[in-house]
Design a protein around this motif. Sequence first.
Motif, short mmCIF file in Angstrom:
data_model
loop_
_atom_site.label_atom_id
_atom_site.label_comp_id
_atom_site.label_asym_id
_atom_site.label_seq_id
_atom_site.Cartn_x
_atom_site.Cartn_y
_atom_site.Cartn_z
N ARG A 198 0.83 -1.21 0.00
CA ARG A 198 0.00 0.00 0.00
C ARG A 198 0.86 1.25 0.00
NH1 ARG A 198 -4.04 0.30 4.89
NH2 ARG A 198 -2.02 0.27 5.95
N ASP A 199 1.98 1.22 0.74
CA ASP A 199 2.88 2.38 0.77
C ASP A 199 3.61 2.53 -0.56
OD1 ASP A 199 2.17 2.92 3.40
OD2 ASP A 199 3.74 1.61 4.20
N VAL A 200 3.93 1.40 -1.20
CA VAL A 200 4.62 1.44 -2.49
C VAL A 200 3.73 2.07 -3.55
CG1 VAL A 200 5.62 0.03 -4.32
CG2 VAL A 200 6.08 -0.53 -1.92
N LYS A 201 2.45 1.73 -3.53
CA LYS A 201 1.52 2.23 -4.55
C LYS A 201 1.45 3.75 -4.57
CE LYS A 201 -1.45 -1.86 -4.94
NZ LYS A 201 -2.81 -2.42 -4.78
N LYS A 202 1.68 4.38 -3.42
CA LYS A 202 1.65 5.84 -3.37
C LYS A 202 2.80 6.45 -4.16
CE LYS A 202 -0.40 5.78 1.28
NZ LYS A 202 -0.20 6.14 2.71
N LEU A 203 3.88 5.68 -4.36
CA LEU A 203 5.07 6.20 -5.04
C LEU A 203 5.10 5.88 -6.52
CD1 LEU A 203 7.74 5.05 -2.39
CD2 LEU A 203 6.63 7.29 -2.54
N TYR A 260 -2.56 7.00 -17.08
CA TYR A 260 -2.15 5.69 -16.60
C TYR A 260 -2.78 5.34 -15.26
CZ TYR A 260 1.41 5.79 -20.26
OH TYR A 260 2.04 5.84 -21.46
N SER A 261 -2.98 4.03 -15.09
CA SER A 261 -3.30 3.46 -13.79
C SER A 261 -2.07 2.70 -13.32
CB SER A 261 -4.51 2.53 -13.88
OG SER A 261 -5.66 3.23 -14.28
N TYR A 262 -1.96 2.50 -12.00
CA TYR A 262 -0.76 1.87 -11.44
C TYR A 262 -1.15 0.80 -10.43
CZ TYR A 262 1.26 6.24 -13.24
OH TYR A 262 1.62 7.29 -14.03
N THR A 263 -0.26 -0.21 -10.31
CA THR A 263 -0.44 -1.22 -9.27
C THR A 263 0.91 -1.88 -9.01
OG1 THR A 263 -1.82 -3.06 -8.54
CG2 THR A 263 -1.00 -3.16 -10.79
N ALA A 264 0.96 -2.72 -7.99
CA ALA A 264 2.22 -3.38 -7.62
C ALA A 264 1.90 -4.63 -6.81
CB ALA A 264 3.09 -2.43 -6.81
N TYR A 265 2.86 -5.55 -6.79
CA TYR A 265 2.79 -6.68 -5.85
C TYR A 265 4.21 -7.04 -5.42
CZ TYR A 265 3.76 -9.82 -9.86
OH TYR A 265 4.31 -10.44 -10.95
N LYS A 266 4.29 -7.70 -4.28
CA LYS A 266 5.58 -8.01 -3.68
C LYS A 266 5.99 -9.42 -4.05
CE LYS A 266 8.06 -7.55 0.71
NZ LYS A 266 7.94 -7.23 2.15
N SER A 267 7.29 -9.60 -4.33
CA SER A 267 7.86 -10.91 -4.60
C SER A 267 9.17 -11.02 -3.83
CB SER A 267 8.11 -11.08 -6.11
OG SER A 267 8.72 -12.33 -6.37
N ASP A 268 9.16 -11.88 -2.83
CA ASP A 268 10.29 -11.97 -1.89
C ASP A 268 10.51 -10.61 -1.24
OD1 ASP A 268 10.61 -14.68 -2.48
OD2 ASP A 268 11.91 -14.23 -4.20
N LEU A 289 7.79 6.84 -9.63
CA LEU A 289 8.75 5.82 -10.05
C LEU A 289 8.72 5.61 -11.57
CD1 LEU A 289 8.27 3.15 -7.22
CD2 LEU A 289 10.19 4.72 -7.53
N PHE A 290 7.58 5.92 -12.21
CA PHE A 290 7.45 5.78 -13.66
C PHE A 290 7.58 7.12 -14.37
CE2 PHE A 290 5.40 1.71 -12.63
CZ PHE A 290 5.97 0.89 -13.60
N PHE A 328 9.72 -5.64 -5.33
CA PHE A 328 8.37 -5.33 -5.80
C PHE A 328 8.35 -5.29 -7.33
CE2 PHE A 328 8.71 -3.46 -1.61
CZ PHE A 328 7.52 -3.81 -1.01
N PHE A 329 7.31 -5.87 -7.90
CA PHE A 329 7.01 -5.68 -9.31
C PHE A 329 5.98 -4.55 -9.40
CE2 PHE A 329 8.69 -9.98 -9.51
CZ PHE A 329 9.44 -9.95 -10.68
N ILE A 330 6.31 -3.51 -10.14
CA ILE A 330 5.41 -2.36 -10.25
C ILE A 330 4.96 -2.22 -11.71
CG2 ILE A 330 6.43 -1.18 -8.28
CD1 ILE A 330 7.96 0.62 -10.20
N PHE A 331 3.72 -1.81 -11.89
CA PHE A 331 3.10 -1.79 -13.22
C PHE A 331 2.42 -0.45 -13.49
CE2 PHE A 331 3.19 -6.12 -11.69
CZ PHE A 331 3.56 -6.88 -12.79
N ALA A 332 2.45 -0.06 -14.76
CA ALA A 332 1.68 1.08 -15.26
C ALA A 332 0.96 0.63 -16.52
CB ALA A 332 2.58 2.28 -15.55
N TYR A 333 -0.28 1.03 -16.68
CA TYR A 333 -1.05 0.60 -17.86
C TYR A 333 -2.14 1.63 -18.15
CZ TYR A 333 -4.24 -0.97 -14.17
OH TYR A 333 -5.06 -1.01 -13.05
N GLU A 334 -2.58 1.62 -19.40
CA GLU A 334 -3.66 2.53 -19.82
C GLU A 334 -4.95 1.73 -19.97
OE1 GLU A 334 -2.61 6.17 -22.34
OE2 GLU A 334 -1.35 4.60 -23.19
#
Length: 328
Positions: A68-73, A87-95, A77-78, A98-104
């Motif tokens: 949730r804190d990462v999504k604010k940034l 753009y819309s943004y999202t992220a998920y944690k792996s180990d 970051l992009f 973080f994998f962070i995404f931007a998409y239209e």
Amino acid sequence: MFTKFKKRYKYIFLDPQAEVPHVPEHSDKYPWGTKNGQGINSNEKINIILSPSLYWVKKVSLPLQNVRDVKKLLPSLFEDTLPSGNYSYTAYKSDNEFFIFAYEDRQILDTLSQNNIPASSVVNVYFAQSVLGHIGDAMKINVSQSIYVKDEILLVVPSSWVQTSSILDLSQINTSKHSITLQQFGHLVDSKSLYKIGVIMFILSLLLGTEYFITAHKLQEVTKLKDELFAKYNLQPTLLQNTSLLKKYDALHTKQMKLRDTISSILALKLNPSEELSQLKFKNNVLEAKFNGITEGKELQITQSLKDKKIEFKSSFKDKSWHVEISI
């Protein structure tokens, strides 16, 4: 272009590449052989896997633990990576990364529409990164392109760049909990504009609230003053009663002003030394004036003076006196 396959729901690999191989429809050899949404009916529920061509992805290490804190940034970051767009943004944690995404949203929805896939039929939307990021060898996704993993990032490249071992193996797809929801209308206004609109709406709400408070306070003061005024002058309790009373006093005032002006006009008449106003009385809405010393035919000057002042009257001679009656 898209690839379709089946699990609990039918899965479709959505890609903007339009090239389709010349093979029979629904061929097992070429799983992307269904073109332009053929084989998808309006009642069918499907899952969408987004080709890397439809999103931007980064793998980052951040001194944060909460997604949730990462999504604010994410917008920052992009910031230096993305071309102009909404753009819309999202992220998920792996180990520990973080994998962070931007998409239209618009681009994805348009691609669905181009392939005759109704958005209402879509159950879940996944990034290919989250469900195919584990593949070992490169795999073809259409006639000219393949996907492969480099530094844990799933990429789309021309098939001529890589040694493609096979067409996308549907059995290697992993179930993912990292799905997104497309904003079917949110893309019409960018996030900065939404923020500005939100600020304006907040300011307007604050101003309206302040105005309402001030108006309510003034209304309370007016009500208090009204009650005090009604009590002081012994007014009627309702507006209808006071309006009727006002009309009554307005009519009385008009009559009194007319009476006063008429008396003033009569008293201002120029009489000869032998003429006099012997009587002036008001009774039953009629003002009566009695003049002595005026013989018949000698009253014309006074008559003209009254007519000049637009005073309507009746006159007659009686007992050697001239009588004038004026209705008020």
